[in-house]
Write an enzyme that holds these catalytic residues in place. Sequence first.
Site, PDB file in Angstrom:
ATOM      1  N   HIS A  87      83.674  33.722  41.399  1.00  0.00           N
ATOM      2  CA  HIS A  87      82.675  33.255  42.348  1.00  0.00           C
ATOM      3  C   HIS A  87      81.270  33.330  41.756  1.00  0.00           C
ATOM      4  O   HIS A  87      80.929  34.275  41.034  1.00  0.00           O
ATOM      5  CB  HIS A  87      82.693  34.102  43.625  1.00  0.00           C
ATOM      6  CG  HIS A  87      83.774  33.733  44.590  1.00  0.00           C
ATOM      7  ND1 HIS A  87      83.879  32.474  45.145  1.00  0.00           N
ATOM      8  CD2 HIS A  87      84.792  34.473  45.118  1.00  0.00           C
ATOM      9  CE1 HIS A  87      84.910  32.448  45.971  1.00  0.00           C
ATOM     10  NE2 HIS A  87      85.486  33.648  45.983  1.00  0.00           N
ATOM     11  N   CYS A 141      80.486  28.324  41.034  1.00  0.00           N
ATOM     12  CA  CYS A 141      79.350  27.645  41.656  1.00  0.00           C
ATOM     13  C   CYS A 141      78.062  28.392  41.304  1.00  0.00           C
ATOM     14  O   CYS A 141      78.087  29.534  40.851  1.00  0.00           O
ATOM     15  CB  CYS A 141      79.536  27.604  43.168  1.00  0.00           C
ATOM     16  SG  CYS A 141      81.037  26.752  43.701  1.00  0.00           S
TER      17      CYS A 141
END
Length: 406
Positions: A87, A141
Amino acid sequence: MPSKRAVLIGCNYPGTNAALRGCINDVWGMKAILEEHYGFQTSDIVILIDTDSGYLKPTGKNIKEKISEMVVGSQDGDICFLHFSGHGTQIPSRNGDEKDGKDEAICPTDMNVICDDDLRVLLKPLEAKPGVKFTFIADCCHSGTLLDHETVQISGPKDGAPPPPQFDMGALSSIFGALGQPGGRDFKNRALPFNDLCGMLSELLGGAQVDARNVRSNLGSLFGADSSVKVQQFMQVFQAFTAGNKEGGGGLSGMGLLQLLCSCLAPSADQGPSGQPADANSGPGANYAAGNLAEPNLDINLPPAGAKPPGDQQLAADTGILITGCQAHETSADACPSGNPDKAHGALSNAIQTVVRTHHQQNPGQPLTYRNLVIGVREVLSKTGFAQNPCLECSDTNADSPFILH
């Protein structure tokens, strides 16, 4: 003789609300590519994953330690490779005011986030070793600008360079799963929303409330001297503020706080991670009180989170090459073809492996440039239905140099 070093990091966050399925598979896939096509030996590769206790766990402390060891141990002519699958997130600025900017960060398995400032401190020594080639692939991301570089526009291959690989849709379908079938691919994105990060930190703190007003002090409470340099900088200012109030003097003046903060923002060359295990009883973030500290409104114009540091503190344009998972307004996919977690993967990592293997089949003996790699990756992702466009951030010279190889 020049050496090769790689640090491969995969965070699946098992047993949490942030769980992913493809990050560990990405590590094994990238390891195979390095060994098959770029001459890396098993002894050259450090693996950090969170699903097997036989490997080093990818905590914030361990990740920074292994990156530092790779950088400090490198010499001119060496090749260094860093890959992160997991993440990414953004940490809002003071008081959660988005106008003040946000910090991009990657999320270790223990949520001891690593911000762009941490990477800058870790990689600064490479500026004194211009012969080291450092590549960072961030399959997450919020991965843009992690190395301070401007984005290189991916407009097409350079004249005279081998063309990007050509892809057959049938072959891509077999690699990427059941295209066009409802339920054929299960997607998650690799962006950890800030509220989810706060929720996970709250659990680690036994239910104490964590939000934009106190996230930095709570990260400091949890991780001390192992926390992000951004957190440690805040805690130095916070300590000065609270110490002054306890003495009845009202703390430092606004100008004094600002001067102290500015002195924190430019760590000396020997202040960064040493590669040795961090000492939780020393360092900038170690001496504050434990617990759910409330961050005061210092009421001064602190530099906004997400703001670029002065030019002389940024990484040089030729220091490092970054391939991001997506553009700023997009998300990076964690895909599970046909619902089979054994074949889950990051869309970026899987596309890179596909392009590298296809290139070497179609153009044996010819190097693949970074620019053509990203062009090929974008084509693969577009043809297979992924709405993300990886970016290449580096100097123009590095963009057209051979991927990984000197």
